[in-house]
Design a protein around this motif. Sequence first.
Motif, PDB file in Angstrom:
ATOM      1  N   LEU A 130     -35.801  25.155  70.371  1.00  0.00           N
ATOM      2  CA  LEU A 130     -34.564  25.205  71.146  1.00  0.00           C
ATOM      3  C   LEU A 130     -34.074  26.638  71.299  1.00  0.00           C
ATOM      4  O   LEU A 130     -33.599  27.037  72.365  1.00  0.00           O
ATOM      5  CB  LEU A 130     -33.485  24.352  70.476  1.00  0.00           C
ATOM      6  CG  LEU A 130     -32.165  24.273  71.238  1.00  0.00           C
ATOM      7  CD1 LEU A 130     -32.339  23.517  72.537  1.00  0.00           C
ATOM      8  CD2 LEU A 130     -31.092  23.635  70.383  1.00  0.00           C
ATOM      9  N   MET A 131     -34.211  27.429  70.239  1.00  0.00           N
ATOM     10  CA  MET A 131     -33.779  28.824  70.301  1.00  0.00           C
ATOM     11  C   MET A 131     -34.598  29.595  71.337  1.00  0.00           C
ATOM     12  O   MET A 131     -34.053  30.401  72.117  1.00  0.00           O
ATOM     13  CB  MET A 131     -33.924  29.470  68.913  1.00  0.00           C
ATOM     14  CG  MET A 131     -33.524  30.934  68.867  1.00  0.00           C
ATOM     15  SD  MET A 131     -33.474  31.573  67.169  1.00  0.00           S
ATOM     16  CE  MET A 131     -35.206  31.423  66.698  1.00  0.00           C
ATOM     17  N   LEU A 132     -35.897  29.347  71.382  1.00  0.00           N
ATOM     18  CA  LEU A 132     -36.743  30.063  72.330  1.00  0.00           C
ATOM     19  C   LEU A 132     -36.479  29.629  73.765  1.00  0.00           C
ATOM     20  O   LEU A 132     -36.547  30.438  74.695  1.00  0.00           O
ATOM     21  CB  LEU A 132     -38.213  29.830  71.980  1.00  0.00           C
ATOM     22  CG  LEU A 132     -38.682  30.437  70.656  1.00  0.00           C
ATOM     23  CD1 LEU A 132     -40.130  30.056  70.379  1.00  0.00           C
ATOM     24  CD2 LEU A 132     -38.527  31.951  70.661  1.00  0.00           C
ATOM     25  N   VAL A 133     -36.164  28.345  73.955  1.00  0.00           N
ATOM     26  CA  VAL A 133     -35.912  27.842  75.301  1.00  0.00           C
ATOM     27  C   VAL A 133     -34.565  28.335  75.830  1.00  0.00           C
ATOM     28  O   VAL A 133     -34.463  28.842  76.956  1.00  0.00           O
ATOM     29  CB  VAL A 133     -35.962  26.293  75.317  1.00  0.00           C
ATOM     30  CG1 VAL A 133     -35.437  25.757  76.648  1.00  0.00           C
ATOM     31  CG2 VAL A 133     -37.379  25.809  75.080  1.00  0.00           C
ATOM     32  N   THR A 134     -33.518  28.207  75.021  1.00  0.00           N
ATOM     33  CA  THR A 134     -32.176  28.504  75.515  1.00  0.00           C
ATOM     34  C   THR A 134     -31.826  29.992  75.473  1.00  0.00           C
ATOM     35  O   THR A 134     -31.040  30.458  76.288  1.00  0.00           O
ATOM     36  CB  THR A 134     -31.119  27.741  74.698  1.00  0.00           C
ATOM     37  OG1 THR A 134     -31.193  28.138  73.317  1.00  0.00           O
ATOM     38  CG2 THR A 134     -31.352  26.244  74.801  1.00  0.00           C
ATOM     39  N   GLN A 135     -32.429  30.734  74.552  1.00  0.00           N
ATOM     40  CA  GLN A 135     -32.051  32.134  74.396  1.00  0.00           C
ATOM     41  C   GLN A 135     -33.038  33.118  75.009  1.00  0.00           C
ATOM     42  O   GLN A 135     -32.669  34.211  75.389  1.00  0.00           O
ATOM     43  CB  GLN A 135     -31.886  32.471  72.904  1.00  0.00           C
ATOM     44  CG  GLN A 135     -30.886  31.573  72.184  1.00  0.00           C
ATOM     45  CD  GLN A 135     -29.496  31.642  72.794  1.00  0.00           C
ATOM     46  OE1 GLN A 135     -28.934  32.719  72.971  1.00  0.00           O
ATOM     47  NE2 GLN A 135     -28.930  30.489  73.116  1.00  0.00           N
ATOM     48  N   ARG A 136     -34.334  32.718  75.073  1.00  0.00           N
ATOM     49  CA  ARG A 136     -35.332  33.643  75.629  1.00  0.00           C
ATOM     50  C   ARG A 136     -36.008  33.103  76.878  1.00  0.00           C
ATOM     51  O   ARG A 136     -36.909  33.750  77.416  1.00  0.00           O
ATOM     52  CB  ARG A 136     -36.383  33.957  74.553  1.00  0.00           C
ATOM     53  CG  ARG A 136     -35.830  34.653  73.317  1.00  0.00           C
ATOM     54  CD  ARG A 136     -35.095  35.959  73.640  1.00  0.00           C
ATOM     55  NE  ARG A 136     -35.946  36.940  74.250  1.00  0.00           N
ATOM     56  CZ  ARG A 136     -36.586  37.907  73.578  1.00  0.00           C
ATOM     57  NH1 ARG A 136     -36.442  37.997  72.257  1.00  0.00           N
ATOM     58  NH2 ARG A 136     -37.329  38.776  74.209  1.00  0.00           N
ATOM     59  N   GLY A 137     -35.622  31.903  77.338  1.00  0.00           N
ATOM     60  CA  GLY A 137     -36.109  31.392  78.608  1.00  0.00           C
ATOM     61  C   GLY A 137     -37.527  30.866  78.611  1.00  0.00           C
ATOM     62  O   GLY A 137     -38.125  30.702  79.683  1.00  0.00           O
ATOM     63  N   SER A 166     -34.429  36.905  64.597  1.00  0.00           N
ATOM     64  CA  SER A 166     -34.455  38.257  65.166  1.00  0.00           C
ATOM     65  C   SER A 166     -34.769  38.219  66.659  1.00  0.00           C
ATOM     66  O   SER A 166     -34.427  39.152  67.394  1.00  0.00           O
ATOM     67  CB  SER A 166     -35.485  39.129  64.447  1.00  0.00           C
ATOM     68  OG  SER A 166     -36.800  38.618  64.640  1.00  0.00           O
ATOM     69  N   VAL A 167     -35.418  37.125  67.139  1.00  0.00           N
ATOM     70  CA  VAL A 167     -35.726  37.043  68.568  1.00  0.00           C
ATOM     71  C   VAL A 167     -34.477  36.782  69.402  1.00  0.00           C
ATOM     72  O   VAL A 167     -34.549  36.801  70.639  1.00  0.00           O
ATOM     73  CB  VAL A 167     -36.775  35.942  68.845  1.00  0.00           C
ATOM     74  CG1 VAL A 167     -38.096  36.270  68.184  1.00  0.00           C
ATOM     75  CG2 VAL A 167     -36.277  34.580  68.416  1.00  0.00           C
ATOM     76  N   VAL A 194     -40.944  38.254  71.890  1.00  0.00           N
ATOM     77  CA  VAL A 194     -40.974  36.854  71.469  1.00  0.00           C
ATOM     78  C   VAL A 194     -42.153  36.565  70.559  1.00  0.00           C
ATOM     79  O   VAL A 194     -42.062  35.740  69.639  1.00  0.00           O
ATOM     80  CB  VAL A 194     -41.007  35.941  72.717  1.00  0.00           C
ATOM     81  CG1 VAL A 194     -41.203  34.488  72.317  1.00  0.00           C
ATOM     82  CG2 VAL A 194     -39.727  36.090  73.526  1.00  0.00           C
ATOM     83  N   TRP A 195     -43.283  37.269  70.769  1.00  0.00           N
ATOM     84  CA  TRP A 195     -44.480  36.969  69.987  1.00  0.00           C
ATOM     85  C   TRP A 195     -44.298  37.279  68.500  1.00  0.00           C
ATOM     86  O   TRP A 195     -45.054  36.774  67.655  1.00  0.00           O
ATOM     87  CB  TRP A 195     -45.691  37.719  70.533  1.00  0.00           C
ATOM     88  CG  TRP A 195     -45.549  39.221  70.579  1.00  0.00           C
ATOM     89  CD1 TRP A 195     -45.209  39.968  71.658  1.00  0.00           C
ATOM     90  CD2 TRP A 195     -45.749  40.140  69.496  1.00  0.00           C
ATOM     91  NE1 TRP A 195     -45.173  41.305  71.335  1.00  0.00           N
ATOM     92  CE2 TRP A 195     -45.508  41.435  70.010  1.00  0.00           C
ATOM     93  CE3 TRP A 195     -46.105  40.010  68.166  1.00  0.00           C
ATOM     94  CZ2 TRP A 195     -45.622  42.588  69.228  1.00  0.00           C
ATOM     95  CZ3 TRP A 195     -46.214  41.156  67.381  1.00  0.00           C
ATOM     96  CH2 TRP A 195     -45.977  42.420  67.914  1.00  0.00           C
ATOM     97  N   THR A 196     -43.289  38.096  68.168  1.00  0.00           N
ATOM     98  CA  THR A 196     -43.079  38.391  66.750  1.00  0.00           C
ATOM     99  C   THR A 196     -42.702  37.140  65.963  1.00  0.00           C
ATOM    100  O   THR A 196     -42.997  37.043  64.767  1.00  0.00           O
ATOM    101  CB  THR A 196     -41.990  39.453  66.565  1.00  0.00           C
ATOM    102  OG1 THR A 196     -40.757  38.981  67.142  1.00  0.00           O
ATOM    103  CG2 THR A 196     -42.383  40.758  67.230  1.00  0.00           C
TER     104      THR A 196
END
Length: 488
Positions: free
Chosen positions: A307-314, A367-368, A375-377
Amino acid sequence: MTALEPRDAEVTAALVETTAPAPIEGVLGRTYRALSIGIVSVVLLIAFEATAVGTAMPVAARELHGIPLYAFAFSAYFTTSLFAMVLSGQWADRRGPLAPLATGIGAFGAGLLLSGTAAGMWIFILGRAVQGVGGGLVIVALYVVIGRAYPERIRPSIMAAFSAAWIVPSVVGPLASGTVTEHLGWRWVFVGIPVLILLPLGLALPAIRRMAGGPTDAEAAAEPFDRRRIRLALGISAGAGLLQYAGQELRWLSLVPAVAGAALLVPAVRGLLPAGTVRAARGLPAVILLRGMSAGSFIVAESFVPLMLVTQRGLSPTLAGLSLAAGGLTWALGSYVLARPRLEPHRGVLMVVGMVLVTFAIVGAPSVLIEAVPVWTLAVVWGFGCFGMGMVIASTSVLLLKLSAPQEAGANSAALQISDGLSNALLLAAGGAAFAALGGGAVGAASHGAVGSGTAAAHPGAFMVVFLPMAAVALVGVWVATRVRTDA
């Protein structure tokens, strides 16, 4: 002293040859091959179900007009599995693990079929509850099988094989489930999995009957089930369900089920877990507490990563899920490392290192939220965390069997699984409530990874109030890991 006569020398040599210990076979040796393949197939089945069904669940809930009841499809499985774990422990200790394992596999398949053919959401939830009974019976019975059938020297290897069984499902499961759901319908995900039950039934059950099927002694077989523990098991299931419900409904009226759930849960936990678990008493209590702290903190944090990757990093939901795929491989690698016999003397230290890696991953994941961080981190950081989890989870399983008498393996295995499952539920409820309170959006969807392009964007601070408390729990787990060895 006179020299041995030739004939005496031959007799002595023959005695030495016949009394010398035979080399212990590996888990795929002739003695253990059928059993190992069978029980690993059971774990593979459970792993595939866990990854595939979760992907199909949102579509099933929408088509059954059950979105408001979505979270209950998950909690129904959990609450019934808690009760079944306690029942399985008593059943296996008194009658042997064969019956609870066979019954559990049957119930697991029946629950899948019931959900897959459901015409309404409540029937679907009932199927998940039946499936939870099967899962709880199976997981504890498997631990008893390992404790009885495998010598201590090769138990770490079979535990590593269990971890490896999650690799393919964790990568292939969501993709296969999504494809089947899109082209054939979500029902095929549920009704198709029970076909896999035929393999473990054909391989594992005859081998278990031969190597670990009966009770440890006649006295244990004659003992009736402990009714007090059964009542406590019902209490822990009902209490956990009420607390989960209260965490999903952020209203003042939610205090009523929360208080009722705590009133049921606290005495049940004290009665079902070994004395000293809460204070991390050295040895078995610390092992059981560590299992809950490590699994709860890490799995809850992981459930919010997509959810964090979808909503915050697209990222798309597929890419967000794939960012965690490598974790299955590193988790298995961590289990494999701890399975090496030469590392056994260092198991305690390596478990501490594993918990440090888990803490590092949970702290590093958010941290992302900073745009400048690639994002890959996160995939790299989470891979290290999964490596640490592989070391810790496999080691707690091995140490539990090492510290348990044969007639107590079932009860102690149930306590380990209760610690694991209960911590997941309670920490998820707490994290979900905090996430929602800070504007996190759809908590139910976030908690189970059911995210999509339509999910409302959450404030970055809502993720921090999930990850930082979970990191604190993992950090305490570092100290608990120093207390798992009785010889420390």
